[in-house]
Design a protein around this motif. Structure first.
Motif, PDB file in Angstrom:
ATOM      1  N   ALA A 289       0.701  -1.102  -0.128  1.00 62.59           N
ATOM      2  CA  ALA A 289       0.011   0.047  -0.069  1.00 62.59           C
ATOM      3  C   ALA A 289       0.920   1.275  -0.045  1.00 62.59           C
ATOM      4  CB  ALA A 289      -1.092  -0.044   1.154  1.00 62.59           C
ATOM      5  N   TRP A 290       1.998   1.244   0.837  1.00 61.08           N
ATOM      6  CA  TRP A 290       2.840   2.475   0.532  1.00 61.08           C
ATOM      7  C   TRP A 290       3.783   2.395  -0.375  1.00 61.08           C
ATOM      8  CZ3 TRP A 290       2.212   6.517   4.191  1.00 61.08           C
ATOM      9  CH2 TRP A 290       1.545   6.081   5.197  1.00 61.08           C
ATOM     10  N   ASP A 297      -3.893   6.931  -3.421  1.00 61.10           N
ATOM     11  CA  ASP A 297      -5.277   6.445  -2.842  1.00 61.10           C
ATOM     12  C   ASP A 297      -4.941   6.058  -1.493  1.00 61.10           C
ATOM     13  OD1 ASP A 297      -7.495   5.604  -1.874  1.00 61.10           O
ATOM     14  OD2 ASP A 297      -8.143   4.123  -3.592  1.00 61.10           O
ATOM     15  N   PRO A 298      -4.755   7.134  -0.489  1.00 65.18           N
ATOM     16  CA  PRO A 298      -4.449   7.016   1.074  1.00 65.18           C
ATOM     17  C   PRO A 298      -5.521   5.895   1.854  1.00 65.18           C
ATOM     18  CG  PRO A 298      -4.477   9.178   0.571  1.00 65.18           C
ATOM     19  CD  PRO A 298      -5.121   8.498  -0.720  1.00 65.18           C
ATOM     20  N   ARG A 299      -6.460   5.672   1.273  1.00 65.88           N
ATOM     21  CA  ARG A 299      -7.629   4.663   1.820  1.00 65.88           C
ATOM     22  C   ARG A 299      -6.855   3.335   1.648  1.00 65.88           C
ATOM     23  NH1 ARG A 299     -12.468   6.380  -1.874  1.00 65.88           N
ATOM     24  NH2 ARG A 299     -10.832   6.280  -3.157  1.00 65.88           N
ATOM     25  N   ALA A 300      -6.084   3.160   0.576  1.00 62.08           N
ATOM     26  CA  ALA A 300      -5.300   1.505   0.553  1.00 62.08           C
ATOM     27  C   ALA A 300      -4.518   1.243   1.760  1.00 62.08           C
ATOM     28  CB  ALA A 300      -4.622   1.757  -0.740  1.00 62.08           C
ATOM     29  N   MET A 301      -3.938   2.442   2.412  1.00 67.48           N
ATOM     30  CA  MET A 301      -2.857   2.096   3.542  1.00 67.48           C
ATOM     31  C   MET A 301      -3.912   1.774   4.616  1.00 67.48           C
ATOM     32  SD  MET A 301      -0.571   5.431   3.082  1.00 67.48           S
ATOM     33  CE  MET A 301      -0.229   5.919   1.168  1.00 67.48           C
ATOM     34  N   ASP A 306      -6.302  -1.945   8.507  1.00 62.90           N
ATOM     35  CA  ASP A 306      -7.345  -2.495   8.995  1.00 62.90           C
ATOM     36  C   ASP A 306      -7.443  -4.322   8.929  1.00 62.90           C
ATOM     37  OD1 ASP A 306      -8.278  -0.047   9.977  1.00 62.90           O
ATOM     38  OD2 ASP A 306      -9.784   0.289   8.394  1.00 62.90           O
ATOM     39  N   ALA A 307      -7.006  -4.570   7.727  1.00 65.84           N
ATOM     40  CA  ALA A 307      -6.988  -6.036   7.655  1.00 65.84           C
ATOM     41  C   ALA A 307      -6.249  -6.705   8.329  1.00 65.84           C
ATOM     42  CB  ALA A 307      -6.814  -6.304   5.971  1.00 65.84           C
ATOM     43  N   ALA A 308      -5.091  -6.124   8.549  1.00 63.03           N
ATOM     44  CA  ALA A 308      -4.106  -6.783   9.357  1.00 63.03           C
ATOM     45  C   ALA A 308      -4.529  -6.713  10.985  1.00 63.03           C
ATOM     46  CB  ALA A 308      -2.566  -6.002   9.545  1.00 63.03           C
ATOM     47  N   ALA A 334      -5.770   3.286  -7.610  1.00 65.27           N
ATOM     48  CA  ALA A 334      -4.802   4.111  -8.435  1.00 65.27           C
ATOM     49  C   ALA A 334      -3.730   4.008  -7.838  1.00 65.27           C
ATOM     50  CB  ALA A 334      -5.237   5.645  -8.323  1.00 65.27           C
ATOM     51  N   LYS A 335      -2.390   3.786  -8.885  1.00 64.18           N
ATOM     52  CA  LYS A 335      -1.090   3.272  -8.354  1.00 64.18           C
ATOM     53  C   LYS A 335      -0.178   4.559  -8.236  1.00 64.18           C
ATOM     54  CE  LYS A 335      -2.152  -0.922  -8.088  1.00 64.18           C
ATOM     55  NZ  LYS A 335      -3.564  -0.872  -8.465  1.00 64.18           N
TER      56      LYS A 335
END
Length: 434
Positions: A289-290, A297-301, A306-308, A334-335
């Motif tokens: 993610a980072w 897309d900071p939501r990915a982090m 949250d998944a961890a 988005a990458k």
């Protein structure tokens, strides 16, 4: 005097069907086909030291034995798991006796990557002098696990897992001998091939287990359902510390980076199925993610973290669903690696640069003396400026040009970030003209 009451155990199917000649070997056409490297080596009439690198059950031991047979050499086998320097010395003494009788020796070291440096060094003078021809077998990348001196004196051959057609040929060979009374339907064959995972030894062991179960139940018709009920299955080919592990995590990472959610899910579930620690996968998912999404897309982090946390709370199998959904989101997000690149460039610059002083106007001034020395003097408080931006202000050390490390990509949120930075640069230019 022979023992009339001694009963020799029946050889396992994998041993009974071990190839006796090079032409009987199934698989490895890139090495054993006409004009290919190992075929030419056998035809040369002169053995040479080699490292056979490949996953389990692809014929490494068989090829070593066939080499000894083809060149009429004595065959000495050592397992690096159980052997040490003392065993190496004993093998060399036997090789010297063989030589005195006019016989050359093939020394086969299984799992040679498990020998430490001193044990590998102990092999070197004997391989170098020609007392033995060394054949090492390894499931690990020899460039990491075998010392350079041995590698430089050996030819490395890379063996591949057996393909589906290879395993079908192996089944035909087994049915022509041991399993002729059994009738395998196509779905059963596909199931066995899937469970074998490219490993011929495992495939033959599965066939043998199936045959034993069929004999016990009195059936001759083998279906996929019968296979699934009859077999005690091991994990798929997967080494938690070896090349296969790192190849698969690399494939997962690159699938996310490549925006392919199905491929990302495949590699995630392959690793979970193979026994990878989900906590390790959690950490790698956060890293992805980072590294590959960043500020696009900071939501990915947030989702990765949250998944961890969800996995820590729920464990398996429920927590694995959170990891899977994080991977899906990250694959379609988005990458941007702009932040990752900027950090690496800044770190490289700082490592090779001199220690630059903090500009006086940026220094902290908690004491009267520091204030008298000018610390913090003429610092412009951004919140008191138009647009909360001190146009034209400098924040880098004196004499250091703007490096421009962070370059937002035209994707996701970084489109807006790029627009804001362009606006601020414009304000700097206007301030400089005043």
């Amino acid at each position: 005097m022979s023992d009339l009451f001694k009963v020799e155990p029946a050889a396992p199917l994998a041993e009974a069907l071990r190839p006796r000649t090079l032409d009987e070997v199934i698989g490895q056409p890139h090495l054993l086909g006409p004009g290919k490297p190992l075929r030419l080596a056998f035809e040369s009439g002169k053995p040479h030291s080699m490292i056979l690198w490949g996953p389990p059950g692809v014929g490494k031991t068989t090829l070593a034995r066939l080499t000894a047979h083809a060149f009429d050499c004595e065959f000495i086998a050592l397992s690096a798991v159980f052997s040490g320097v003392k065993d190496i010395r004993a093998a060399m003494e036997q090789a010297e006796r063989n030589l005195a009788m006019g016989k050359r020796t093939i020394l086969f070291v299984d799992e040679i990557h498990r020998f430490n440096k001193s044990q590998q060094d102990a092999l070197l003078p004997y391989a170098e002098s020609g007392l033995v021809t060394l054949i090492g077998a390894t499931t690990e990348n020899p460039s990491f696990e075998v010392n350079s001196a041995l590698l430089s004196r050996s030819q490395v051959y890379v063996l591949q897992p057996l393909g589906d057609d290879d395993l079908r040929r192996l089944l035909d060979r087994a049915r022509a001998t041991e399993l002729a009374h059994l009738d395998f339907d196509e779905a059963a064959v596909d199931t066995l091939i899937g469970y074998a995972d490219g490993d011929a030894r495992r495939f033959l062991n599965l066939l043998e287990q199936t045959g034993t179960a069929a004999g016990a139940s009195g059936t001759t018709r083998i279906t996929a359902e019968f296979v699934q009920n009859a077999l005690t299955l091991n994990a798929r080919r997967f080494d938690k510390g070896g090349d296969n592990f790192y190849d698969q995590i690399s494939a997962l990472h690159k699938s996310v980076r490549g925006s392919n959610p199905d491929a990302a899910l495949y590699w995630l579930t392959r690793m979970l199925d193979g026994g990878a620690d989900p906590r390790y996968l959690s950490r790698r998912i956060v890293r992805m993610a980072w590294e590959d999404i960043g500020l696009a897309d900071p939501r990915a982090m947030q989702l990765a973290n949250d998944a961890a946390s969800t996995y820590e709370r729920l464990g398996s199998p429920e927590g694995e669903l959170a990891l899977a959904q994080a991977v899906i989101y990250m694959a379609v997000a988005a990458k941007s690696n702009a932040g990752y690149k900027a950090y690496n460039q800044a770190r490289a610059f700082v490592r090779q640069d001199k220690s630059r002083e903090v500009p006086v106007h940026l220094r902290n001034a908690p004491t009267k003396l520091m204030k008298e020395l000018g610390y913090g003097h003429e610092y412009r408080y951004a919140h008191d400026e138009p647009n909360a931006y001190a146009a034209g202000e400098t924040y880098l050390p004196d004499g250091m040009p703007e490096p421009g490390w962070y370059q937002p990509v035209p994707r996701g949120l970084e489109i807006k970030i790029g627009e804001k930075l362009a606006f601020l640069r414009k304000l700097d230019e206007e301030a400089g003209k005043k």
